[in-house]
Design a protein around this motif. Structure first.
Motif, PDB file in Angstrom:
ATOM      1  N   GLN A 175       0.828  -1.198   0.000  1.00 10.12           N
ATOM      2  CA  GLN A 175       0.000   0.000   0.000  1.00 10.12           C
ATOM      3  C   GLN A 175       0.869   1.259   0.000  1.00 10.12           C
ATOM      4  OE1 GLN A 175      -3.458  -0.364  -0.344  1.00 10.12           O
ATOM      5  NE2 GLN A 175      -2.554  -2.371  -0.736  1.00 10.12           N
ATOM      6  N   PRO A 176       0.549   2.226  -0.840  1.00 10.11           N
ATOM      7  CA  PRO A 176       1.375   3.442  -0.949  1.00 10.11           C
ATOM      8  C   PRO A 176       1.610   4.107   0.411  1.00 10.11           C
ATOM      9  CG  PRO A 176      -0.258   3.380  -2.693  1.00 10.11           C
ATOM     10  CD  PRO A 176      -0.596   2.249  -1.764  1.00 10.11           C
ATOM     11  N   GLY A 177       2.864   4.351   0.719  1.00 13.85           N
ATOM     12  CA  GLY A 177       3.227   5.049   1.943  1.00 13.85           C
ATOM     13  C   GLY A 177       3.284   4.186   3.188  1.00 13.85           C
ATOM     14  N   ARG A 178       2.854   2.904   3.090  1.00 16.28           N
ATOM     15  CA  ARG A 178       2.770   2.089   4.306  1.00 16.28           C
ATOM     16  C   ARG A 178       4.146   1.751   4.874  1.00 16.28           C
ATOM     17  NH1 ARG A 178       1.186   1.898   8.919  1.00 16.28           N
ATOM     18  NH2 ARG A 178       1.670  -0.058   9.966  1.00 16.28           N
ATOM     19  N   ALA A 179       5.123   1.491   4.024  1.00 16.57           N
ATOM     20  CA  ALA A 179       6.442   1.097   4.519  1.00 16.57           C
ATOM     21  C   ALA A 179       7.078   2.190   5.367  1.00 16.57           C
ATOM     22  CB  ALA A 179       7.354   0.725   3.359  1.00 16.57           C
ATOM     23  N   SER A 180       7.086   3.407   4.856  1.00 14.73           N
ATOM     24  CA  SER A 180       7.705   4.494   5.613  1.00 14.73           C
ATOM     25  C   SER A 180       6.918   4.805   6.878  1.00 14.73           C
ATOM     26  CB  SER A 180       7.830   5.751   4.752  1.00 14.73           C
ATOM     27  OG  SER A 180       6.564   6.142   4.250  1.00 14.73           O
ATOM     28  N   GLN A 181       5.588   4.698   6.810  1.00 13.06           N
ATOM     29  CA  GLN A 181       4.773   4.929   7.996  1.00 13.06           C
ATOM     30  C   GLN A 181       5.019   3.840   9.031  1.00 13.06           C
ATOM     31  OE1 GLN A 181       2.942   7.552   8.759  1.00 13.06           O
ATOM     32  NE2 GLN A 181       2.502   6.643  10.766  1.00 13.06           N
ATOM     33  N   SER A 182       5.109   2.600   8.585  1.00 14.98           N
ATOM     34  CA  SER A 182       5.411   1.475   9.474  1.00 14.98           C
ATOM     35  C   SER A 182       6.744   1.694  10.178  1.00 14.98           C
ATOM     36  CB  SER A 182       5.441   0.171   8.664  1.00 14.98           C
ATOM     37  OG  SER A 182       6.023  -0.880   9.408  1.00 14.98           O
ATOM     38  N   ASP A 183       7.735   2.146   9.437  1.00 17.79           N
ATOM     39  CA  ASP A 183       9.058   2.388  10.007  1.00 17.79           C
ATOM     40  C   ASP A 183       8.984   3.450  11.096  1.00 17.79           C
ATOM     41  OD1 ASP A 183      11.867   1.927  10.104  1.00 17.79           O
ATOM     42  OD2 ASP A 183      12.214   3.710   8.885  1.00 17.79           O
ATOM     43  N   ARG A 184       8.240   4.518  10.851  1.00 20.45           N
ATOM     44  CA  ARG A 184       8.093   5.579  11.855  1.00 20.45           C
ATOM     45  C   ARG A 184       7.386   5.046  13.104  1.00 20.45           C
ATOM     46  NH1 ARG A 184       7.079   8.677   7.121  1.00 20.45           N
ATOM     47  NH2 ARG A 184       4.818   8.446   7.339  1.00 20.45           N
ATOM     48  N   GLU A 185       6.397   4.200  12.902  1.00 18.05           N
ATOM     49  CA  GLU A 185       5.664   3.632  14.036  1.00 18.05           C
ATOM     50  C   GLU A 185       6.579   2.742  14.888  1.00 18.05           C
ATOM     51  OE1 GLU A 185       1.459   3.624  11.502  1.00 18.05           O
ATOM     52  OE2 GLU A 185       2.481   1.726  11.952  1.00 18.05           O
ATOM     53  N   HIS A 186       7.430   1.976  14.236  1.00 18.93           N
ATOM     54  CA  HIS A 186       8.384   1.145  14.968  1.00 18.93           C
ATOM     55  C   HIS A 186       9.313   2.008  15.816  1.00 18.93           C
ATOM     56  CE1 HIS A 186       8.156  -2.719  12.262  1.00 18.93           C
ATOM     57  NE2 HIS A 186       7.045  -2.475  12.912  1.00 18.93           N
ATOM     58  N   HIS A 187       9.787   3.105  15.237  1.00 20.79           N
ATOM     59  CA  HIS A 187      10.677   4.008  15.971  1.00 20.79           C
ATOM     60  C   HIS A 187       9.980   4.559  17.215  1.00 20.79           C
ATOM     61  CE1 HIS A 187      14.465   4.578  13.766  1.00 20.79           C
ATOM     62  NE2 HIS A 187      13.775   4.332  12.661  1.00 20.79           N
ATOM     63  N   LEU A 188       8.722   4.956  17.070  1.00 19.38           N
ATOM     64  CA  LEU A 188       7.996   5.530  18.204  1.00 19.38           C
ATOM     65  C   LEU A 188       7.797   4.499  19.304  1.00 19.38           C
ATOM     66  CD1 LEU A 188       6.525   7.809  19.560  1.00 19.38           C
ATOM     67  CD2 LEU A 188       4.483   7.255  18.202  1.00 19.38           C
ATOM     68  N   VAL A 189       7.473   3.265  18.924  1.00 22.38           N
ATOM     69  CA  VAL A 189       7.306   2.200  19.919  1.00 22.38           C
ATOM     70  C   VAL A 189       8.599   2.023  20.718  1.00 22.38           C
ATOM     71  CG1 VAL A 189       7.006  -0.285  20.249  1.00 22.38           C
ATOM     72  CG2 VAL A 189       5.494   0.948  18.688  1.00 22.38           C
TER      73      VAL A 189
END
Length: 238
Positions: A175-189
């Motif tokens: 899905q467009p943009g999901r990879a970079s968003q997922s990466d940011r979410e991992h960082h926040l966790v």
């Protein structure tokens, strides 16, 4: 060969078939809905049909295959409802794992998670979806290991086997943009874990799993059609 030796041999053969067939299904080497022949598998593994039959029964217990009497055995194809239910359980377990890890301090899994995120950042930057998908799986596995809770880990492994997650993560990341968003979410966790904020780490981890579920369901077929455009190679659009 005496009876005890024969039982041990059959047990080891059965375990070998279970392990290999489980791996093939989870990794996507055998497609959802594919028919599994006891005869063909027995020939391939060089065993009788008995250990193959028992292996397939075990895989049915794990939710990986479906045995239809007088019809055959097939690799399970989870419905959208089943995927949703499994992800709801994934959300609960991974949220709890994030909370537990936040309580443990500077344990070895933290170092591994930091290394994982550095490599994930590079994979996203290089538009390498295959590498990033592998790192996503590793991130979640490290989080579960970091919980230091054997019961949680055992239930998680059963859950992930039923999801055949390695197949699904690629659909989600298409899905467009999901990879970079997922990466940011991992960082926040991880930031919240390092701050020992267990409540927030659990909340954000659960939000991350819900976002992954939404991306996955958006990429699954609906009435024989994809719900969105076909995924393109790499991480384009992220």
């Amino acid at each position: 060969m005496n009876r005890d030796a024969g039982e041990v041999k059959n047990g080891s053969m059965q375990a070998r078939v279970i392990a290999e067939m489980r791996r093939r299904i989870i990794d996507g080497d055998v497609a959802p809905g594919a028919s599994l022949s006891e005869t063909v598998l027995a020939d391939e593994f060089g065993v009788s049909r008995t250990p193959v039959r028992e292996a397939l029964k075990q895989l049915q217990t794990e939710g990986l295959v479906e045995i239809r009497p007088r019809v055959g055995t097939f690799v399970t194809t989870p419905s959208r409802r089943e995927i949703t239910e499994l992800f709801e359980m994934k959300e609960l377990i991974e949220g709890a794992a994030a909370r537990l890890l936040a309580q443990r301090g500077r344990v070895p899994e933290i170092d591994s998670l930091e290394r994982n995120l550095r490599e994930a950042d590079a994979a996203v930057e290089q538009d390498d979806r295959e590498r990033y998908a592998a790192l996503v799986q590793e991130f979640h596995d490290l989080l579960i290991a970091g919980s230091d809770n054997s019961k949680l880990q055992a239930h998680y492994r059963i859950l992930m086997n039923q999801l055949a997650y390695s197949r699904l993560v690629n659909t989600s990341l298409s899905q467009p943009g999901r990879a970079s968003q997922s990466d940011r979410e991992h960082h926040l966790v991880l930031e919240l874990i390092l701050e020992k904020d267990g409540d927030s780490a659990e909340r954000v981890m659960r939000e991350h799993v819900r976002a992954s579920r939404r991306a996955l369901l958006a990429g699954l077929p609906v009435d024989g059609r994809r719900a969105s455009a076909k995924p393109k190679p790499g991480l384009a659009g992220s």
